[in-house]
Design a protein around this motif. Structure first.
Motif, PDB file in Angstrom:
ATOM      1  N   SER A 533       0.896  -1.077   0.160  1.00  0.00           N
ATOM      2  CA  SER A 533       0.034   0.000   0.080  1.00  0.00           C
ATOM      3  C   SER A 533       0.638   1.364   0.003  1.00  0.00           C
ATOM      4  O   SER A 533       1.783   1.369   1.014  1.00  0.00           O
ATOM      5  N   LEU A 534       0.694   2.020  -1.136  1.00  0.00           N
ATOM      6  CA  LEU A 534       1.630   3.291  -1.307  1.00  0.00           C
ATOM      7  C   LEU A 534       0.562   4.497  -1.037  1.00  0.00           C
ATOM      8  O   LEU A 534      -0.296   4.782  -2.000  1.00  0.00           O
ATOM      9  N   ASN A 535       0.990   5.435   0.090  1.00  0.00           N
ATOM     10  CA  ASN A 535      -0.163   6.454   0.164  1.00  0.00           C
ATOM     11  C   ASN A 535       0.767   7.611  -0.208  1.00  0.00           C
ATOM     12  O   ASN A 535       1.599   8.096   0.672  1.00  0.00           O
ATOM     13  N   CYS A 536       0.689   8.018  -1.393  1.00  0.00           N
ATOM     14  CA  CYS A 536       1.402   9.402  -1.826  1.00  0.00           C
ATOM     15  C   CYS A 536       0.862  10.562  -1.560  1.00  0.00           C
ATOM     16  O   CYS A 536       1.222  11.362  -1.901  1.00  0.00           O
ATOM     17  N   TYR A 537      -0.274  10.660  -0.660  1.00  0.00           N
ATOM     18  CA  TYR A 537      -0.912  11.761  -0.464  1.00  0.00           C
ATOM     19  C   TYR A 537      -0.064  12.406   0.756  1.00  0.00           C
ATOM     20  O   TYR A 537      -0.111  13.798   0.557  1.00  0.00           O
ATOM     21  N   SER A 538       0.946  11.713   1.503  1.00  0.00           N
ATOM     22  CA  SER A 538       1.630  12.324   2.584  1.00  0.00           C
ATOM     23  C   SER A 538       2.499  13.041   2.036  1.00  0.00           C
ATOM     24  O   SER A 538       3.323  13.951   2.809  1.00  0.00           O
ATOM     25  N   GLN A 539       3.424  12.437   1.179  1.00  0.00           N
ATOM     26  CA  GLN A 539       4.817  12.830   0.763  1.00  0.00           C
ATOM     27  C   GLN A 539       4.830  13.065  -0.985  1.00  0.00           C
ATOM     28  O   GLN A 539       4.099  12.237  -1.620  1.00  0.00           O
ATOM     29  N   GLU A 540       5.656  13.970  -1.280  1.00  0.00           N
ATOM     30  CA  GLU A 540       5.891  14.172  -2.685  1.00  0.00           C
ATOM     31  C   GLU A 540       6.484  13.220  -3.228  1.00  0.00           C
ATOM     32  O   GLU A 540       6.342  12.592  -4.530  1.00  0.00           O
ATOM     33  N   HIS A 541       7.655  12.746  -2.628  1.00  0.00           N
ATOM     34  CA  HIS A 541       8.627  11.500  -3.146  1.00  0.00           C
ATOM     35  C   HIS A 541       8.607  10.012  -2.478  1.00  0.00           C
ATOM     36  O   HIS A 541       8.928  10.074  -1.215  1.00  0.00           O
ATOM     37  N   ILE A 542       7.992   9.296  -2.802  1.00  0.00           N
ATOM     38  CA  ILE A 542       7.993   7.856  -2.327  1.00  0.00           C
ATOM     39  C   ILE A 542       8.556   6.826  -3.165  1.00  0.00           C
ATOM     40  O   ILE A 542       8.060   6.704  -4.345  1.00  0.00           O
TER      41      ILE A 542
END
Length: 940
Positions: A533-542
Motif C-alpha cells: 500500500s503506497l500512500n502518496c498523499y502524505s509525501q511528494e517523493h515515495i
C-alpha cells in the motif's frame, strides 16, 4: 491471531484440492506430494484456528511456528499458480502449429520440471513444520470455548440515527448558542470560528455533525469535510468548492491549490456560509484551507475538530472565537448508551448484571467509542454474569493508569479478536486504505473475491456472500457507514482512525500488508512483501526500496502519484492492481500489465492513461476491469477473450465486436450506443445470460444510420436480457432522440428488474406498458410528460417501489393530482419535479404511509395546503418554491406556511427550501428581495 492465515490457508487448500480432482488425475510425479501437503495443511489450519482463540497467551515458539506456516502457505499457493499456468501453456501449444508446438512444449516441460522441484522443496518445508508442531506439543494446549449468538439487529439503526445518540443534546446546544450568539453590532455579523478539541473516541465528529444538521438550513451554502493525518489538500479544496457551490466544474481535477482557493473565495465573498473542517492534524493543513474561507461580515461560521489543543487554539482568534473541549460522557449517559446498544433501552439492565456492567463502564472511561465497541461485543454474547465477567477481565487493567489511545486499542482489539476468522481477514484488508478514505462496498467486495477471501459451496454467488460479510462488519460497529442507499443498504464505509491504527499494527505483525508513506514509512522490511500500500498523499517523493522483495506481492494499491514505481513486470503474482487518483502517472507504466497472468482485479483512476496494450486478452483470470477515470477511448479487440470477466466499467466506450463471448459478465456500465454501432455487437449483448446490471449512454443522432435496424437490435437484446437476469437498467445522456420505442416493445416484461433510471433529455408520453407489471421494481427514475392521474395510479400500484423520481414539464390536470391511501404503500423516497406545476399534488389521509423523504415543487402565493400533515413518517422535506411572477411577500408567506406545516409533523423532519426563478419576482425593493430570498434552506 490467524486473520492473515485464514485468507491464504483457505485459498491454498482449495487449490490443492483442485489439483487432486479429475481434471489433473493423470499428473505424474506430483500427485502424491500434493495430497500430502493438502492433508497436512488442513490439519495445521484446524490447529491454527484453535490457537487464535488464545492468541494473547501464545509463547514465542508457537508464534514463530505460526508465522513460518503463514509464509510457507503463501509460497505454496504461488507455486500452484505457476504449475497451473504451465499446464495451460501446454494446452495452448497443442493447438499451435508444428514448429511452434514443439517450442512451446519444450518450454512448458522445462517449467514443469522446475515447478516439480519447487513442490518437492515445499513438501519438505511442510514436513519440517509438522515435526516442529509435534516437538512443541501444540495440540496439548487447552482452549477456551466461546458462546455467541446473533447480532442485535437494532444496533446499526441506533448508531446511525440521531435519536440513538446519548448525552449530545447539552454540548450541541452549547455550541449552537456559542456560534449564533455573542457580541453586539458588527461582532454579530463577523466571521466566527469554534474549535472542538478532545482525544480520539470522544465523539467530536458526531457532535460537529449534529450541530451541522441543526444549523445548515440557516446559511446560504455549507460544507462538511474530514481531513486525515496526511490530507490531500487539493481533494479537500475540491470537496469544499463542490459542496458550497452545488455545481460541477470542468477539468477541476487538474486545478492547483491556488486556483481552487481563488474559486472558493470568489464564491463565498458575499455569502453567509457554514463550514466544518473535521479532524485537523497539522497547523499547515489548516493554514492552507483557511485561505479559501473568505472572512466576510455577513455572519459566516466555521467549526473545526482536532485532537490537539495547540491546533485548536491556532484555528481561533483570541478576540471572539472559542475553543470547546469535549468531555467524556457522564456516568448516567454512559450507562444509558451502553444499555441502549445491548438491550434497546437505556434503563433496562438485569439485576444480576448491574455490578459487572458498572465495572465495565469504569474501564471505558466515558468514551463513546469504547462503550459502543464493548456493548456491540456483549450484544453478541450470552447475557450471563460469567460471560460479562470474562469480557471485563479481558479488557485489561491499565485504563486507570493511561486513559489514552493505547488502552482504547486494547478494547478495540477485544472486539477484533471476537470476529469469525473469515471476517478478521476481510476487516484486516481495510488497513490498505488511507485514513478518512471512503471505501465503496462493491469495490471492496470485488477485491476480497480477487484475493480469495470469499469461498462458496453449492453454487452461491460470491458477491452476495461478500455483501453479507460487509453488512456483518457494519453491524458489529467495526466500520462506519458513510452513505446509505435508498433501500437501506450501506453504499460506502469508513474506518475509524483508532480502529485503523489497530488494523495497521496487526497487518504489520502478520506481514499482511506492507506500507510506505506517512507514519508507516520507517517500517523495517522483514519478509517478502505480500501486499503493498503506497500512500502518496502524505509525501511528494515515495519510492519502494530496492531491497524490497516484491516478486511475491499479491496486491498493489497506490493512492496518489508515485514518481518512482517499480515496473509491473516485477509483480509476477499480482492479483489486485488499484491506482486511485494517480493523475500524473506515466502512461508507460501500464504497458507491462499483460504480464500479470494472475491478475483478477484492475481499477485505474489515472487520467494520463489513454490506451491499453492489445494483449489485454492474455489476462485470463481477470474478473473486474474498471477504467472509467482514464482517457481510454477504445477497448482492445482481445478483451472479448476474458472468459472470467464479471464486471466491466468504462466511460462512454463502444461495445467491442465479440462481446457475446464474455459469458461470465454480470455488470456492464456506461456503454456508448449510437446509430452506427455494430449491429452484431448490439445483438450479442442479448447473449450475455448472466448480465444483471447494464448502463447505456445514448449519443447524438447519426442521420446516416439505419434507425429501424438499430431499434430492432436494441429491443431484441433488451428483451432477451429481461427474460434472463437483468436487475438494473440505466439510460443516460440522450440528445434529441426519443426512446418511445420502449413504450410497448419490451415484451415479455423484465420480471426481475429492480431499478430503472432515466438520466436523459426525453419524456415518455405515458407510463410504459411493461413497467406496470414489475413486481420487483424498487427504484424508478422516469420522465413523463404530461403527468396525469392515470400515471400516478399505475406507479402507485407497484408493490416493491421504495424510491420514485418523477420528472415532468407540465401537468395536464385542471385539478390537483390526488395521491390516495391505497397508493405507494412501501415508498420511502418521493422526488417530484414539474417545471409548470399547475395545480400540483395533494396527499390524502393515509397516503404514502412509509414515506421518509419528500421533494416537491410549489407555486409561490398559491394554495399551499397540499396535505403534508398526512405524511406522518417524514424525516426530510425539500420544497422548491417556484417564484415566476410572484411578489416577495408571497414568497415569504409561502416559506412561513411551509415551515409551520412541517413543524407540526411528529418526527420534526429537516426542511430545505429552494427558491426557483427569484429573478422574476415582483417587488419595488429588489435589493431586499435578493438579500432575503437568497437563503436556500431552512432547518427545523
Amino acid at each position: 491471531m490467524v486473520s492473515a492465515l485464514a485468507g491464504v490457508m483457505t485459498s491454498v487448500i482449495g487449490k490443492l484440492t483442485t489439483l487432486l480432482g479429475e481434471e489433473y488425475a493423470k499428473l505424474k510425479g506430483v500427485h502424491r506430494e500434493v495430497e500430502f501437503m493438502k492433508d497436512e495443511l488442513s490439519s495445521m489450519n484446524a490447529l491454527l484456528q484453535r490457537l487464535a482463540e488464545v492468541d494473547r497467551d501464545l509463547d514465542v515458539q508457537t508464534k514463530e511456528w505460526r508465522d513460518q506456516v503463514r509464509e510457507m502457505s503463501y509460497d505454496i499457493e504461488d507455486c500452484i499458480d505457476d504449475f497451473m499456468k504451465s499446464l495451460g501453456q501446454t494446452d495452448i501449444a497443442k493447438r499451435a502449429g508444428l514448429v511452434q508446438n514443439v517450442i512451446q512444449q519444450l518450454k512448458a516441460l522445462r517449467g514443469r520440471h522446475q515447478i516439480s522441484s519447487q513442490i518437492q522443496g515445499l513438501k519438505a518445508r511442510v514436513e519440517d513444520a509438522s515435526k516442529r508442531r509435534m516437538r512443541y506439543k501444540l495440540d496439548e494446549r487447552t482452549f477456551e470455548h466461546r458462546i455467541s449468538r446473533a447480532i442485535d439487529p437494532r444496533l446499526p439503526s441506533l448508531y446511525a440515527e440521531p435519536d440513538g445518540l446519548v448525552g449530545i443534546d447539552k454540548p450541541r446546544d452549547e455550541l449552537i448558542k456559542c456560534l449564533m450568539e455573542g457580541g453586539v453590532g458588527a461582532l454579530v455579523q463577523q466571521q466566527k470560528v469554534i474549535s472542538i478539541v478532545g482525544s480520539g473516541g470522544l465523539g467530536k465528529t458526531t457532535l460537529a455533525n449534529e450541530v451541522y444538521r441543526k444549523l445548515e438550513g440557516q446559511f446560504q451554502c455549507r460544507a462538511f469535510v474530514s481531513l486525515s493525518q496526511q490530507p490531500d489538500v487539493k481533494k479537500i479544496l475540491r470537496s469544499i468548492l463542490s459542496q458550497v457551490s452545488q455545481q460541477e466544474y470542468a477539468n477541476i481535477d487538474v486545478w492547483d491549490e491556488e486556483k481552487l482557493i481563488y474559486a472558493i473565495r470568489e464564491f463565498l465573498k458575499n455569502k453567509r456560509y457554514f463550514v466544518i473542517i473535521d479532524d485537523i492534524w497539522s497547523n499547515q493543513a489548516w493554514k492552507i484551507i483557511k485561505c479559501a474561507l473568505f472572512p466576510n461580515d455577513v455572519g459566516s461560521k466555521i467549526m473545526t475538530t482536532t485532537r490537539s489543543i495547540t491546533i485548536a487554539k491556532s484555528c481561533c482568534s483570541p478576540q471572539h472565537d472559542h475553543v470547546y473541549e469535549i468531555m467524556p460522557l457522564t456516568e448516567a449517559n454512559s450507562k444509558s448508551l451502553f444499555l441502549k446498544r445491548i438491550f434497546g433501552s437505556g434503563d433496562m439492565c438485569p439485576p444480576k448484571l448491574e455490578e459487572v456492567s458498572s465495572e465495565i463502564l469504569k474501564k471505558c472511561g466515558g468514551s463513546p467509542l469504547a462503550i459502543i465497541t464493548v456493548a456491540s461485543l456483549l450484544a453478541n454474547k450470552a447475557s450471563t454474569n460469567e460471560e460479562w465477567e470474562r469480557v471485563y477481565n479481558s479488557i485489561g487493567s491499565t485504563l486507570e493508569k493511561d486513559p489514552g489511545v493505547e488502552e482504547m486499542r486494547k478494547i478495540l482489539s477485544l472486539s477484533y479478536d471476537d470476529l469469525p476468522h473469515h471476517l478478521k481477514t476481510c476487516l484486516l484488508y481495510l488497513s490498505i486504505f488511507p485514513e478518512d478514505c471512503e471505501i465503496k462496498r462493491d469495490q471492496l467486495i470485488r477485491r476480497w473475491i480477487a484475493e480469495g477471501f470469499i469461498n462458496t459451496e453449492g453454487g452461491q454467488d460470491l458477491e452476495e456472500i461478500g455483501d453479507g460479510y460487509f453488512s456483518d462488519l457494519i453491524n458489529r460497529s467495526m466500520v462506519q457507514p458513510v452513505r446509505i442507499q435508498y433501500d437501506g443498504r450501506v453504499y460506502s464505509c469508513r474506518v475509524h482512525d483508532m480502529i485503523l491504527d489497530l488494523l495497521i499494527s496487526k497487518s504489520i505483525e502478520e506481514n499482511f500488508v506492507t506500507f510506505f508513506g506517512g507514519q508507516n514509512q520507517e517500517l523495517v522490511l522483514q519478509h517478502k512483501i505480500r501486499r503493498l500500500s503506497l500512500n502518496c498523499y502524505s509525501q511528494e517523493h515515495i519510492a519502494v526500496p530496492s531491497t524490497a522483495i516484491i516478486s511475491h506481492c499479491r496486491s498493489l494499491s497506490v493512492f496518489g502519484y508515485a514518481e518512482q514505481m517499480p515496473p509491473l513486470s516485477k509483480f509476477r503474482v499480482l492479483r489486485v492492481l488499484d491506482i486511485e487518483n494517480g493523475e500524473d502517472m506515466e502512461s508507460s507504466f501500464i504497458e507491462h500489465v499483460r504480464t500479470l497472468c494472475q491478475l483478477k482485479y484492475l481499477r485505474l483512476d489515472v487520467r494520463s492513461i489513454s490506451a491499453f496494450p492489445e494483449q489485454l486478452g492474455e489476462l485470463q483470470h481477470l474478473q473486474t476491469l474498471d477504467i472509467r477515470w482514464t482517457k481510454i477511448r477504445k477497448l482492445p479487440k482481445s478483451i472479448v477473450q476474458l472468459q472470467n470477466m464479471t464486471c466491466l466499467h468504462v466511460n462512454n466506450l463502444e461495445l467491442p465486436e465479440g462481446i457475446g463471448n464474455l459469458h461470465a459478465l454480470q455488470e456492464l456500465r456506461e456503454i456508448k450506443v449510437k446509430w452506427d454501432s455494430l449491429a452484431s455487437s448490439l445483438l450479442e449483448l442479448g447473449s450475455l445470460t448472466k448480465l444483471r446490471i447494464l448502463g447505456l449512454r445514448w449519443c447524438i443522432i447519426d442521420t446516416h444510420g439505419n434507425k429501424e435496424i438499430f431499434v430492432e437490435n436494441v429491443v431484441s437484446s433488451l428483451c432477451k436480457l429481461g427474460r434472463l437476469n437483468l436487475r438494473s437498467l440505466c439510460i443516460k445522456k440522450m440528445y434529441g432522440y426519443s426512446i418511445e420505442f420502449l413504450l410497448d416493445s419490451w415484451f415479455p416484461s423484465p420480471h426481475l428488474l429492480q431499478k430503472f433510471q432515466m438520466d436523459a433529455y426525453y419524456f415518455f408520453p405515458r407510463v410504459p406498458v411493461w413497467i406496470a407489471s414489475l413486481d420487483n421494481l424498487s427504484y424508478l427514475d422516469i420522465n413523463i410528460n404530461p403527468v396525469e392521474e392515470e400515471a400516478l395510479e399505475i406507479l402507485g400500484g407497484l408493490p416493491a417501489l421504495l424510491l420514485l423520481c418523477l420528472s415532468s414539464e407540465s401537468s395536464a390536470q385542471k385539478q390537483r393530482l390526488v395521491i390516495s391511501s391505497n397508493m405507494f404503500i412501501c415508498l420511502k423516497d418521493f422526488r417530484f419535479t414539474c417545471w409548470s406545476n399547475g395545480k400540483g399534488l395533494i396527499f390524502e389521509a393515509g397516503a404514502m404511509p412509509s414515506l421518509e423523504k419528500l421533494e416537491v415543487p410549489l407555486d409561490a402565493g398559491k394554495d399551499l395546503d397540499f396535505g403534508i400533515q398526512h405524511l406522518s413518517s417524514l424525516m426530510h422535506v425539500t420544497v422548491k418554491i417556484i417564484c415566476g411572477g410572484a411578489t416577495v411577500r408571497e414568497v415569504e408567506a409561502s416559506e412561513d406556511a411551509i415551515r409551520s406545516a412541517v413543524t407540526l409533523l411528529p418526527n420534526h423532519p429537516t426542511l430545505e427550501i429552494r427558491i426557483w426563478g427569484d429573478e422574476n419576482m415582483v417587488e419595488e425593493d429588489q435589493g431586499k428581495a435578493e438579500e432575503e430570498i437568497q437563503t436556500s434552506t431552512q432547518l427545523i
